[in-house]
Design an enzyme around this catalytic site. Sequence first.
Site, PDB file in Angstrom:
ATOM      1  N   GLN A 125      -4.582   2.376   5.903  1.00  0.00           N
ATOM      2  CA  GLN A 125      -4.286   0.964   6.054  1.00  0.00           C
ATOM      3  C   GLN A 125      -4.132   0.187   7.189  1.00  0.00           C
ATOM      4  O   GLN A 125      -4.737  -0.622   7.424  1.00  0.00           O
ATOM      5  CB  GLN A 125      -2.907   0.890   5.250  1.00  0.00           C
ATOM      6  CG  GLN A 125      -2.928   1.114   3.642  1.00  0.00           C
ATOM      7  CD  GLN A 125      -1.630   0.425   2.912  1.00  0.00           C
ATOM      8  OE1 GLN A 125      -0.506   0.375   3.611  1.00  0.00           O
ATOM      9  NE2 GLN A 125      -1.772   0.346   1.747  1.00  0.00           N
ATOM     10  N   ASP A 148       7.170   5.822  10.945  1.00  0.00           N
ATOM     11  CA  ASP A 148       7.999   6.106   9.847  1.00  0.00           C
ATOM     12  C   ASP A 148       8.835   5.100   9.948  1.00  0.00           C
ATOM     13  O   ASP A 148       9.710   5.161  10.739  1.00  0.00           O
ATOM     14  CB  ASP A 148       8.221   7.570  10.068  1.00  0.00           C
ATOM     15  CG  ASP A 148       9.375   7.805   8.881  1.00  0.00           C
ATOM     16  OD1 ASP A 148       9.899   6.950   8.119  1.00  0.00           O
ATOM     17  OD2 ASP A 148       9.567   8.969   9.002  1.00  0.00           O
ATOM     18  N   GLU A 168       7.945  -6.438  -0.520  1.00  0.00           N
ATOM     19  CA  GLU A 168       7.907  -5.263  -1.406  1.00  0.00           C
ATOM     20  C   GLU A 168       7.464  -3.819  -0.879  1.00  0.00           C
ATOM     21  O   GLU A 168       6.682  -3.410  -1.393  1.00  0.00           O
ATOM     22  CB  GLU A 168       6.746  -5.828  -2.615  1.00  0.00           C
ATOM     23  CG  GLU A 168       7.178  -7.232  -3.290  1.00  0.00           C
ATOM     24  CD  GLU A 168       6.232  -7.516  -4.111  1.00  0.00           C
ATOM     25  OE1 GLU A 168       5.487  -6.786  -4.646  1.00  0.00           O
ATOM     26  OE2 GLU A 168       6.085  -8.725  -4.331  1.00  0.00           O
TER      27      GLU A 168
END
Length: 343
Positions: A125, A148, A168
Amino acid sequence: MPVEVRQAERVSNYNKFWHKDSAKDTEADRDGRLDQYTELVNGYYDGATELYEYGWAESFHFCRFFKGEPFLQALARHEHYLAHQMQIKPGMRVLDVGCGVGGPAREIARFTDAIVVGVNNNDFQIQRARKKTAKAGLSDRVSFQKGDFMKLSEQFGEGSFDAIYAIEATVHAPTFEGIYGEILKCLKPGGIFGVYEWCMTDAWDPSIPRHKEIAHGIEAGDGIAEMRTLTDARKALQAVGFEILHEEDLADRQDVVPWYYPLEGDIFKAQTLWDMVTVFRMSTLGKVITQNTVWGLEKFGLVPKGTYDVGESLKIAATYLVAGGQTKLFTPMALWVCRKPAN
Protein backbone atom coordinates in the site's frame (compact mmCIF):
# COMPACT_ATOMS: atom_id res chain seq x y z
CA MET A 1 9.85 0.04 -12.19
CA PRO A 2 9.75 -0.83 -8.45
CA VAL A 3 9.53 -4.47 -7.48
CA GLU A 4 6.15 -5.49 -6.12
CA VAL A 5 6.36 -5.94 -2.36
CA ARG A 6 3.39 -8.19 -1.67
CA GLN A 7 4.16 -11.44 0.14
CA ALA A 8 2.26 -14.38 -1.35
CA GLU A 9 2.64 -16.58 1.73
CA ARG A 10 0.84 -14.23 4.07
CA VAL A 11 -1.99 -13.78 1.54
CA SER A 12 -2.47 -17.54 1.31
CA ASN A 13 -2.38 -17.89 5.11
CA TYR A 14 -4.97 -15.17 5.80
CA ASN A 15 -8.00 -17.42 6.29
CA LYS A 16 -6.26 -19.65 8.82
CA PHE A 17 -7.02 -17.09 11.53
CA TRP A 18 -10.78 -17.80 11.67
CA HIS A 19 -13.29 -20.61 12.02
CA LYS A 20 -16.04 -20.27 9.43
CA ASP A 21 -18.61 -21.02 12.13
CA SER A 22 -18.78 -18.14 14.62
CA ALA A 23 -20.00 -20.53 17.33
CA LYS A 24 -16.65 -22.35 17.15
CA ASP A 25 -14.54 -19.20 17.34
CA THR A 26 -13.03 -19.15 20.83
CA GLU A 27 -11.16 -16.70 23.03
CA ALA A 28 -7.98 -18.62 22.18
CA ASP A 29 -8.61 -17.97 18.48
CA ARG A 30 -9.18 -14.28 19.21
CA ASP A 31 -6.00 -14.07 21.31
CA GLY A 32 -4.04 -15.68 18.48
CA ARG A 33 -5.33 -13.07 16.05
CA LEU A 34 -4.48 -10.24 18.42
CA ASP A 35 -0.99 -11.63 18.97
CA GLN A 36 -0.36 -11.90 15.21
CA TYR A 37 -2.28 -8.82 14.13
CA THR A 38 0.56 -7.56 11.92
CA GLU A 39 0.62 -10.72 9.81
CA LEU A 40 -3.18 -10.88 9.77
CA VAL A 41 -3.62 -7.30 8.56
CA ASN A 42 -0.79 -7.51 6.03
CA GLY A 43 -2.10 -10.77 4.61
CA TYR A 44 -5.52 -9.21 4.21
CA TYR A 45 -4.36 -5.99 2.52
CA ASP A 46 -1.78 -7.69 0.30
CA GLY A 47 -4.71 -9.60 -1.16
CA ALA A 48 -7.48 -7.02 -0.87
CA THR A 49 -5.91 -3.70 -1.85
CA GLU A 50 -6.39 -3.91 -5.61
CA LEU A 51 -9.84 -5.42 -5.14
CA TYR A 52 -10.72 -2.41 -2.98
CA GLU A 53 -9.45 -0.01 -5.61
CA TYR A 54 -11.35 -1.78 -8.38
CA GLY A 55 -14.62 -2.16 -6.50
CA TRP A 56 -14.61 1.01 -4.41
CA ALA A 57 -12.08 3.80 -4.89
CA GLU A 58 -8.75 5.04 -3.53
CA SER A 59 -10.39 5.95 -0.20
CA PHE A 60 -11.02 2.73 1.69
CA HIS A 61 -13.90 3.85 3.87
CA PHE A 62 -17.65 4.27 4.06
CA CYS A 63 -19.57 7.53 4.23
CA ARG A 64 -22.99 9.09 4.48
CA PHE A 65 -24.93 9.78 1.26
CA PHE A 66 -27.38 12.48 0.33
CA LYS A 67 -30.08 11.89 -2.25
CA GLY A 68 -28.54 12.20 -5.72
CA GLU A 69 -25.00 12.64 -4.40
CA PRO A 70 -22.30 10.94 -6.51
CA PHE A 71 -20.30 8.21 -4.81
CA LEU A 72 -16.86 9.82 -5.08
CA GLN A 73 -18.23 13.19 -4.00
CA ALA A 74 -19.73 11.61 -0.89
CA LEU A 75 -16.41 9.96 0.01
CA ALA A 76 -14.62 13.31 -0.29
CA ARG A 77 -17.28 15.14 1.74
CA HIS A 78 -16.88 12.56 4.54
CA GLU A 79 -13.16 13.36 4.65
CA HIS A 80 -13.83 17.11 4.53
CA TYR A 81 -16.28 16.78 7.42
CA LEU A 82 -13.61 15.14 9.59
CA ALA A 83 -11.00 17.76 8.68
CA HIS A 84 -13.52 20.54 9.41
CA GLN A 85 -14.48 19.07 12.78
CA MET A 86 -10.79 18.87 13.66
CA GLN A 87 -10.20 22.45 12.42
CA ILE A 88 -7.14 21.45 10.41
CA LYS A 89 -5.45 24.63 9.14
CA PRO A 90 -2.98 25.40 6.33
CA GLY A 91 0.60 24.47 7.22
CA MET A 92 -0.30 22.13 10.06
CA ARG A 93 1.68 18.89 10.26
CA VAL A 94 -0.89 16.09 10.27
CA LEU A 95 -0.55 12.32 10.60
CA ASP A 96 -2.89 9.87 8.82
CA VAL A 97 -2.84 6.63 10.84
CA GLY A 98 -3.54 3.61 8.66
CA CYS A 99 -3.38 5.59 5.42
CA GLY A 100 -4.18 2.85 2.87
CA VAL A 101 -3.14 3.96 -0.62
CA GLY A 102 -3.40 7.60 0.41
CA GLY A 103 -6.78 8.70 -0.94
CA PRO A 104 -7.88 10.59 2.21
CA ALA A 105 -4.38 12.02 2.77
CA ARG A 106 -4.36 13.55 -0.70
CA GLU A 107 -7.91 14.86 -0.38
CA ILE A 108 -7.38 16.39 3.06
CA ALA A 109 -4.12 17.99 1.92
CA ARG A 110 -5.98 19.60 -1.00
CA PHE A 111 -8.89 20.66 1.21
CA THR A 112 -6.85 22.16 4.06
CA ASP A 113 -3.39 22.96 2.63
CA ALA A 114 -1.92 21.00 5.53
CA ILE A 115 1.22 18.84 5.35
CA VAL A 116 0.07 15.23 5.67
CA VAL A 117 2.18 12.20 6.56
CA GLY A 118 0.58 8.79 6.04
CA VAL A 119 1.66 5.67 7.92
CA ASN A 120 0.76 2.01 7.78
CA ASN A 121 2.60 -1.29 8.00
CA ASN A 122 1.85 -2.61 4.52
CA ASP A 123 4.66 -2.20 1.99
CA PHE A 124 2.39 -2.77 -1.00
CA GLN A 125 0.00 0.00 0.00
CA ILE A 126 2.83 2.42 0.79
CA GLN A 127 4.33 1.74 -2.64
CA ARG A 128 1.02 2.44 -4.36
CA ALA A 129 0.33 5.52 -2.20
CA ARG A 130 3.64 7.12 -3.21
CA LYS A 131 3.07 6.40 -6.89
CA LYS A 132 -0.47 7.83 -6.86
CA THR A 133 0.64 10.90 -4.91
CA ALA A 134 3.46 11.64 -7.34
CA LYS A 135 1.02 11.30 -10.24
CA ALA A 136 -1.31 13.78 -8.49
CA GLY A 137 1.55 16.27 -8.08
CA LEU A 138 1.26 16.29 -4.29
CA SER A 139 4.57 14.73 -3.20
CA ASP A 140 5.70 18.07 -1.75
CA ARG A 141 2.80 18.05 0.73
CA VAL A 142 1.88 14.38 1.19
CA SER A 143 4.37 11.67 2.14
CA PHE A 144 4.18 8.10 3.41
CA GLN A 145 6.16 5.96 5.80
CA LYS A 146 5.93 2.32 6.72
CA GLY A 147 5.48 1.80 10.45
CA ASP A 148 3.73 -0.12 13.20
CA PHE A 149 1.00 2.12 14.53
CA MET A 150 1.46 0.57 17.97
CA LYS A 151 4.94 2.18 17.99
CA LEU A 152 4.20 5.61 16.54
CA SER A 153 6.05 7.55 19.23
CA GLU A 154 9.23 5.53 18.59
CA GLN A 155 9.04 6.32 14.88
CA PHE A 156 7.97 9.96 14.90
CA GLY A 157 8.82 11.19 18.38
CA GLU A 158 6.55 12.67 21.03
CA GLY A 159 4.79 15.96 20.33
CA SER A 160 5.57 15.82 16.62
CA PHE A 161 2.14 16.55 15.05
CA ASP A 162 -0.42 19.36 15.30
CA ALA A 163 -3.26 16.94 14.47
CA ILE A 164 -3.72 13.22 13.86
CA TYR A 165 -6.62 11.42 12.25
CA ALA A 166 -7.60 7.82 11.53
CA ILE A 167 -10.35 6.74 9.16
CA GLU A 168 -11.65 3.22 9.79
CA ALA A 169 -8.13 1.98 10.55
CA THR A 170 -7.54 1.78 14.30
CA VAL A 171 -10.03 -1.08 14.58
CA HIS A 172 -7.11 -3.23 13.35
CA ALA A 173 -5.07 -2.44 16.47
CA PRO A 174 -4.80 -5.17 19.13
CA THR A 175 -6.13 -2.72 21.74
CA PHE A 176 -7.79 0.69 21.56
CA GLU A 177 -5.80 1.85 24.58
CA GLY A 178 -2.53 0.95 22.88
CA ILE A 179 -3.15 2.79 19.64
CA TYR A 180 -4.88 5.80 21.22
CA GLY A 181 -2.05 6.09 23.74
CA GLU A 182 0.52 6.21 20.94
CA ILE A 183 -1.48 8.85 19.11
CA LEU A 184 -1.70 10.96 22.29
CA LYS A 185 2.09 10.83 22.69
CA CYS A 186 2.69 11.98 19.11
CA LEU A 187 0.44 15.01 19.41
CA LYS A 188 1.70 18.40 20.53
CA PRO A 189 0.05 19.69 23.74
CA GLY A 190 -3.38 20.93 22.73
CA GLY A 191 -3.25 18.88 19.51
CA ILE A 192 -6.38 17.33 18.03
CA PHE A 193 -7.19 13.70 17.24
CA GLY A 194 -10.14 12.81 15.02
CA VAL A 195 -11.27 9.27 14.28
CA TYR A 196 -13.97 7.42 12.38
CA GLU A 197 -14.07 4.16 14.31
CA TRP A 198 -15.60 0.78 13.49
CA CYS A 199 -17.66 -0.34 16.49
CA MET A 200 -20.46 -2.59 17.53
CA THR A 201 -23.23 -0.40 18.92
CA ASP A 202 -24.90 -0.45 22.33
CA ALA A 203 -27.62 -2.67 20.84
CA TRP A 204 -25.10 -5.47 20.19
CA ASP A 205 -25.18 -8.42 22.60
CA PRO A 206 -22.55 -11.14 22.00
CA SER A 207 -24.64 -13.65 23.96
CA ILE A 208 -27.17 -13.58 21.10
CA PRO A 209 -25.94 -15.99 18.39
CA ARG A 210 -27.02 -13.80 15.47
CA HIS A 211 -25.28 -10.79 16.99
CA LYS A 212 -22.08 -12.79 17.47
CA GLU A 213 -22.38 -14.10 13.91
CA ILE A 214 -22.56 -10.57 12.48
CA ALA A 215 -19.49 -9.40 14.42
CA HIS A 216 -17.58 -12.54 13.47
CA GLY A 217 -18.47 -12.10 9.80
CA ILE A 218 -17.21 -8.52 9.86
CA GLU A 219 -13.98 -9.63 11.53
CA ALA A 220 -13.26 -12.48 9.12
CA GLY A 221 -14.29 -10.47 6.07
CA ASP A 222 -12.28 -7.36 6.90
CA GLY A 223 -9.05 -8.49 8.55
CA ILE A 224 -10.05 -7.50 12.07
CA ALA A 225 -8.78 -9.49 15.05
CA GLU A 226 -11.60 -8.42 17.36
CA MET A 227 -14.59 -6.10 17.00
CA ARG A 228 -15.19 -3.85 20.00
CA THR A 229 -17.98 -1.57 21.15
CA LEU A 230 -18.68 2.15 21.24
CA THR A 231 -18.27 1.99 25.00
CA ASP A 232 -14.86 0.31 24.63
CA ALA A 233 -13.63 3.09 22.32
CA ARG A 234 -14.96 5.91 24.49
CA LYS A 235 -13.46 4.46 27.67
CA ALA A 236 -10.11 3.91 25.94
CA LEU A 237 -9.92 7.52 24.73
CA GLN A 238 -10.64 8.79 28.23
CA ALA A 239 -8.33 6.27 29.89
CA VAL A 240 -5.26 7.36 27.94
CA GLY A 241 -5.93 11.03 28.72
CA PHE A 242 -7.86 12.55 25.82
CA GLU A 243 -10.47 15.26 26.35
CA ILE A 244 -13.47 14.38 24.17
CA LEU A 245 -14.71 17.48 22.35
CA HIS A 246 -17.26 15.91 20.02
CA GLU A 247 -18.86 12.48 19.71
CA GLU A 248 -21.49 11.19 17.30
CA ASP A 249 -22.38 8.05 15.38
CA LEU A 250 -22.93 9.29 11.86
CA ALA A 251 -24.49 5.95 10.90
CA ASP A 252 -27.29 6.71 13.36
CA ARG A 253 -28.40 9.76 11.36
CA GLN A 254 -31.81 9.28 9.76
CA ASP A 255 -30.48 9.35 6.21
CA VAL A 256 -32.76 8.47 3.30
CA VAL A 257 -29.82 6.76 1.59
CA PRO A 258 -28.03 4.40 4.03
CA TRP A 259 -24.24 4.25 4.21
CA TYR A 260 -24.20 0.58 3.17
CA TYR A 261 -26.30 0.93 0.01
CA PRO A 262 -23.41 0.30 -2.46
CA LEU A 263 -22.75 -3.07 -0.79
CA GLU A 264 -26.30 -4.20 -1.44
CA GLY A 265 -25.54 -4.44 -5.16
CA ASP A 266 -28.91 -3.05 -6.26
CA ILE A 267 -28.22 -0.84 -9.29
CA PHE A 268 -31.68 0.73 -8.98
CA LYS A 269 -30.47 2.38 -5.75
CA ALA A 270 -27.48 4.04 -7.47
CA GLN A 271 -27.52 7.81 -7.00
CA THR A 272 -26.06 8.66 -10.39
CA LEU A 273 -25.66 6.91 -13.74
CA TRP A 274 -21.91 6.47 -13.21
CA ASP A 275 -22.47 5.03 -9.73
CA MET A 276 -24.36 2.15 -11.31
CA VAL A 277 -20.94 0.78 -12.26
CA THR A 278 -19.77 0.79 -8.64
CA VAL A 279 -22.99 -0.77 -7.39
CA PHE A 280 -22.96 -3.39 -10.15
CA ARG A 281 -19.55 -4.57 -8.99
CA MET A 282 -21.17 -5.35 -5.63
CA SER A 283 -24.06 -7.25 -7.21
CA THR A 284 -24.15 -11.05 -7.39
CA LEU A 285 -23.21 -11.03 -11.07
CA GLY A 286 -20.53 -8.39 -10.52
CA LYS A 287 -18.92 -10.46 -7.77
CA VAL A 288 -18.96 -13.57 -9.96
CA ILE A 289 -17.24 -11.71 -12.80
CA THR A 290 -14.63 -10.23 -10.44
CA GLN A 291 -13.88 -13.50 -8.68
CA ASN A 292 -13.65 -15.48 -11.92
CA THR A 293 -11.17 -12.90 -13.20
CA VAL A 294 -9.14 -13.09 -9.98
CA TRP A 295 -9.19 -16.90 -10.18
CA GLY A 296 -7.71 -16.74 -13.66
CA LEU A 297 -5.07 -14.18 -12.68
CA GLU A 298 -4.09 -16.32 -9.71
CA LYS A 299 -3.77 -19.45 -11.85
CA PHE A 300 -1.38 -17.61 -14.19
CA GLY A 301 0.64 -16.23 -11.25
CA LEU A 302 -0.32 -12.62 -11.91
CA VAL A 303 -1.63 -12.13 -8.35
CA PRO A 304 -0.49 -13.94 -5.19
CA LYS A 305 -1.97 -17.32 -4.33
CA GLY A 306 -4.78 -16.76 -1.87
CA THR A 307 -6.05 -13.55 -3.49
CA TYR A 308 -9.18 -15.40 -4.63
CA ASP A 309 -9.81 -16.55 -1.04
CA VAL A 310 -9.39 -12.98 0.22
CA GLY A 311 -11.95 -11.97 -2.42
CA GLU A 312 -14.32 -14.57 -0.99
CA SER A 313 -13.75 -13.01 2.42
CA LEU A 314 -14.73 -9.63 0.99
CA LYS A 315 -18.02 -11.15 -0.15
CA ILE A 316 -18.59 -12.35 3.42
CA ALA A 317 -17.73 -8.88 4.67
CA ALA A 318 -20.32 -7.24 2.42
CA THR A 319 -23.04 -9.59 3.66
CA TYR A 320 -22.38 -8.94 7.33
CA LEU A 321 -21.66 -5.23 7.00
CA VAL A 322 -25.07 -4.78 5.40
CA ALA A 323 -26.65 -6.94 8.11
CA GLY A 324 -24.90 -4.92 10.81
CA GLY A 325 -26.04 -1.66 9.23
CA GLN A 326 -29.63 -2.74 8.74
CA THR A 327 -29.94 -3.93 12.34
CA LYS A 328 -28.02 -0.95 13.76
CA LEU A 329 -25.66 -3.38 15.49
CA PHE A 330 -22.59 -1.98 13.72
CA THR A 331 -21.25 1.41 12.68
CA PRO A 332 -18.22 2.24 10.53
CA MET A 333 -18.39 5.93 11.37
CA ALA A 334 -18.42 6.50 15.10
CA LEU A 335 -16.79 9.92 15.19
CA TRP A 336 -14.72 11.25 18.06
CA VAL A 337 -12.82 14.53 18.04
CA CYS A 338 -10.47 14.78 21.01
CA ARG A 339 -7.84 17.14 22.40
CA LYS A 340 -4.56 16.36 24.10
CA PRO A 341 -4.46 18.42 27.31
CA ALA A 342 -2.24 21.48 27.02
CA ASN A 343 -0.49 20.69 30.30
